[in-house]
Design an enzyme around this catalytic site. Structure first.
Site, PDB file in Angstrom:
ATOM      1  N   ARG A 181       0.833  -1.209   0.000  1.00 51.03           N
ATOM      2  CA  ARG A 181       0.000   0.000   0.000  1.00 51.03           C
ATOM      3  C   ARG A 181       0.869   1.261   0.000  1.00 51.03           C
ATOM      4  NH1 ARG A 181      -3.030  -3.673  -0.479  1.00 51.03           N
ATOM      5  NH2 ARG A 181      -5.208  -3.752   0.157  1.00 51.03           N
ATOM      6  N   SER A 255     -10.466  -0.359   3.181  1.00 51.70           N
ATOM      7  CA  SER A 255      -9.740  -0.496   4.450  1.00 51.70           C
ATOM      8  C   SER A 255      -9.277   0.878   4.908  1.00 51.70           C
ATOM      9  CB  SER A 255      -8.503  -1.372   4.275  1.00 51.70           C
ATOM     10  OG  SER A 255      -8.847  -2.655   3.846  1.00 51.70           O
ATOM     11  N   GLU A 351      -4.867   4.329   5.981  1.00 50.29           N
ATOM     12  CA  GLU A 351      -4.508   4.111   4.580  1.00 50.29           C
ATOM     13  C   GLU A 351      -4.908   5.309   3.708  1.00 50.29           C
ATOM     14  OE1 GLU A 351      -4.852   0.006   2.677  1.00 50.29           O
ATOM     15  OE2 GLU A 351      -6.376   1.126   1.627  1.00 50.29           O
TER      16      GLU A 351
HETATM   17  N1  EPU Z   1     -10.912 -10.190  10.400  1.00 46.20           N
HETATM   18  C1  EPU Z   1     -11.568 -10.206  11.612  1.00 46.20           C
HETATM   19  N2  EPU Z   1     -12.520  -9.255  11.843  1.00 46.20           N
HETATM   20  C2  EPU Z   1     -12.853  -8.326  10.934  1.00 46.20           C
HETATM   21  C3  EPU Z   1     -12.177  -8.305   9.699  1.00 46.20           C
HETATM   22  C4  EPU Z   1     -11.207  -9.249   9.451  1.00 46.20           C
HETATM   23  O1  EPU Z   1     -11.305 -11.039  12.460  1.00 46.20           O
HETATM   24  O2  EPU Z   1     -13.735  -7.512  11.217  1.00 46.20           O
HETATM   25  C5  EPU Z   1      -9.926 -11.224  10.105  1.00 46.20           C
HETATM   26  C6  EPU Z   1     -10.520 -12.177   9.059  1.00 46.20           C
HETATM   27  O3  EPU Z   1     -11.235 -13.212   9.648  1.00 46.20           O
HETATM   28  C7  EPU Z   1      -9.298 -12.709   8.361  1.00 46.20           C
HETATM   29  C8  EPU Z   1      -8.312 -11.569   8.483  1.00 46.20           C
HETATM   30  O4  EPU Z   1      -8.797 -10.691   9.477  1.00 46.20           O
HETATM   31  O5  EPU Z   1      -8.791 -13.824   9.014  1.00 46.20           O
HETATM   32  C9  EPU Z   1      -8.110 -10.838   7.173  1.00 46.20           C
HETATM   33  O6  EPU Z   1      -9.347 -10.325   6.689  1.00 46.20           O
HETATM   34  P1  EPU Z   1      -9.650 -10.136   5.136  1.00 46.20           P
HETATM   35  O7  EPU Z   1      -9.291 -11.359   4.387  1.00 46.20           O
HETATM   36  O8  EPU Z   1     -11.015  -9.596   5.001  1.00 46.20           O
HETATM   37  O9  EPU Z   1      -8.578  -9.092   4.658  1.00 46.20           O
HETATM   38  P2  EPU Z   1      -8.011  -7.763   5.356  1.00 46.20           P
HETATM   39  O10 EPU Z   1      -6.624  -8.033   5.845  1.00 46.20           O
HETATM   40  O11 EPU Z   1      -8.972  -7.246   6.337  1.00 46.20           O
HETATM   41  C10 EPU Z   1      -6.882  -6.906   3.149  1.00 46.20           C
HETATM   42  C11 EPU Z   1      -6.828  -5.615   2.383  1.00 46.20           C
HETATM   43  C12 EPU Z   1      -8.112  -5.435   1.584  1.00 46.20           C
HETATM   44  C13 EPU Z   1      -8.229  -6.598   0.638  1.00 46.20           C
HETATM   45  C14 EPU Z   1      -8.246  -7.893   1.451  1.00 46.20           C
HETATM   46  C15 EPU Z   1      -8.268  -9.112   0.585  1.00 46.20           C
HETATM   47  C16 EPU Z   1      -5.421  -4.110   3.638  1.00 46.20           C
HETATM   48  C17 EPU Z   1      -5.347  -2.918   4.510  1.00 46.20           C
HETATM   49  N3  EPU Z   1      -6.638  -4.505   3.279  1.00 46.20           N
HETATM   50  O12 EPU Z   1      -7.942  -6.778   4.102  1.00 46.20           O
HETATM   51  O13 EPU Z   1      -7.984  -4.254   0.823  1.00 46.20           O
HETATM   52  O14 EPU Z   1      -9.409  -6.516  -0.144  1.00 46.20           O
HETATM   53  O15 EPU Z   1      -7.057  -7.980   2.272  1.00 46.20           O
HETATM   54  O16 EPU Z   1      -7.003  -9.297   0.014  1.00 46.20           O
HETATM   55  O17 EPU Z   1      -4.380  -4.658   3.278  1.00 46.20           O
HETATM   56  C18 EPU Z   1      -8.419  -1.928   0.779  1.00 46.20           C
HETATM   57  O18 EPU Z   1      -7.209  -1.751   0.757  1.00 46.20           O
HETATM   58  O19 EPU Z   1      -9.223  -0.957   0.745  1.00 46.20           O
HETATM   59  C19 EPU Z   1      -8.949  -3.274   0.893  1.00 46.20           C
HETATM   60  C20 EPU Z   1     -10.245  -3.527   1.028  1.00 46.20           C
END
Ligand code: EPU
Length: 355
Positions: A181, A255, A351
């Site tokens: 990012r 995010s 972000e």
């Molecule tokens: N999780 C929780 N609670 C929540 C949200 C997430 O426990 O409320 C846990 C999920 O269960 C999972 C882990 O956190 O085990 C990761 O969650 P998720 O796969 O939804 O991905 P993320 O790390 O929350 C990142 C990116 C997203 C991208 C997704 C999928 C960042 C800051 N965000 O989110 O990007 O779509 O991975 O690859 O790196 C964005 O940048 O705007 C964005 C949406």
């Protein structure tokens, strides 16, 4: 195969000078849907518009805000800077290399529409990045990424107007200094570069990017073992629709925080106290923590403060529940940071750009 508008990237001989708009409402120009106003706004259709702008000393001297699809920023008040709304259109296929299809896209084109069109036209490679809001010119700024893929892996170069040199420049993959990012554009003086067009490089030997649990599960549920690009595209669209709010319905900027990276010892200490912590090892021994998990464990998932909120289905996303000001959203972000720091000793970094 593609719409042809890329001529506006060069050879633009329109006689008409650029137009300035004054006291412009910005609510529809940011995906948070925050009501701010811009004192002056210019819609940029080509690099030529910027060349003309810079010939006007009074305008050239004003601070600038470069605006794409408005999907990665938060307005906390009216904007005094000259807003350059980058609307450069066009998409065209360039001469392929031995290994890659090459496609040049105007910065003003909608990212998702481009991904969809490429997948449909047998130019796969971006399907994991489907449905990311915003325009193509913003994609390199934060090196958009999702489901195991980052823009940097499908990127050749970009054209940008460099306000320091007052010239159109080409920046290569290496020049852009992409990270998680992160890119050159977040570190250079804000407003130094206005991205005009990007050139994508799509491997001619396409291979599915797998290994992200959510996507693999979605494919399995559909009984798909060897997915085509279109299957991954559909899976990613379905997952994002399920987990992430549609900015057309609920204002948000995806995010709101980056997933923080911590040393191995810190991760080990946290796992001792919080065995269900979600974290991913990185090369070099550090760990990326799931900020969504931290925020949820801090008790803030679904929280509402005034008209701002933490999204119910994904705690990493802050939302405008209707009529929120940027200040309200920022206050909630500060509260999230403070609670996560207090409980876990981890600092979350926003972000989006806060204006
Ligand atoms: N999780 C929780 N609670 C929540 C949200 C997430 O426990 O409320 C846990 C999920 O269960 C999972 C882990 O956190 O085990 C990761 O969650 P998720 O796969 O939804 O991905 P993320 O790390 O929350 C990142 C990116 C997203 C991208 C997704 C999928 C960042 C800051 N965000 O989110 O990007 O779509 O991975 O690859 O790196 C964005 O940048 O705007 C964005 C949406």
């Amino acid at each position: 195969m593609y719409r042809d508008g890329a001529a506006s990237l060069e050879n633009d001989n329109r006689a008409m000078a650029f137009v300035l708009e004054h006291d412009v409402p910005m609510q529809a120009l940011n995906t948070f849907g925050v009501a701010a106003r811009a004192r002056t706004l210019m819609r940029v259709r080509s690099a030529q518009d910027l060349a003309e702008l810079m010939r006007e000393p009074v305008l050239a001297a004003r601070p600038r805000l470069i605006l794409g699809g408005g999907s990665n920023l938060l307005f906390t008040g009216d904007v005094e800077a000259l807003v350059l709304k980058i609307d450069v259109p066009g998409m065209r296929e360039l001469e392929p290399s031995e290994t890659h299809w090459r496609v040049e896209v105007g910065a003003g084109e909608n990212w998702h529409a481009v991904v969809e069109q490429l997948v449909q036209n047998d130019r796969p490679g971006l399907e994991n990045l489907a449905l990311i809001p915003g325009n193509c010119g913003a994609a390199p700024v934060q090196n958009i990424g999702a489901y195991g893929l980052e823009l940097a892996e499908r990127f050749e170069s970009l054209q940008a107007w460099d306000f320091e040199r007052n010239a159109l420049v080409t920046l290569t993959l290496a020049d852009c200094r992409f990270g998680y990012r992160d890119s050159l554009f977040k570190h250079e003086a804000p407003g130094r570069y206005a991205i005009i067009a990007i050139t994508l490089a799509l491997p001619r030997q396409w291979q599915a990017v797998r290994g992200y649990l959510d996507v693999d599960n979605a494919l399995k549920a559909r009984g798909i073992g060897a997915p085509a690009a279109g299957d991954i595209f559909d899976a990613v669209v379905a997952i994002r629709r399920r987990k992430l709010p549609d900015p057309a319905v609920v204002g948000n900027a995806g995010s709101f925080f980056k997933n923080p990276v911590v040393p191995r010892e810190k991760q080990a200490e946290l796992v001792r106290h919080f065995p269900s912590l979600v974290s991913y090892p990185l090369p070099g021994g550090r760990y990326k923590l799931a900020a969504g998990w931290l925020i949820e464990a801090a008790g803030l998932k679904g929280a509402t403060r005034g008209r701002a909120g933490v999204y119910e289905k994904q705690a990493l996303v802050l939302v405008n529940r209707g009529g929120a000001t940027g200040g309200e959203i920022l206050a909630l972000a500060r509260e999230v940071q403070a609670k996560v720091a207090e409980k876990f000793g981890v600092q979350l970094e926003p972000e989006p750009v806060i204006v």
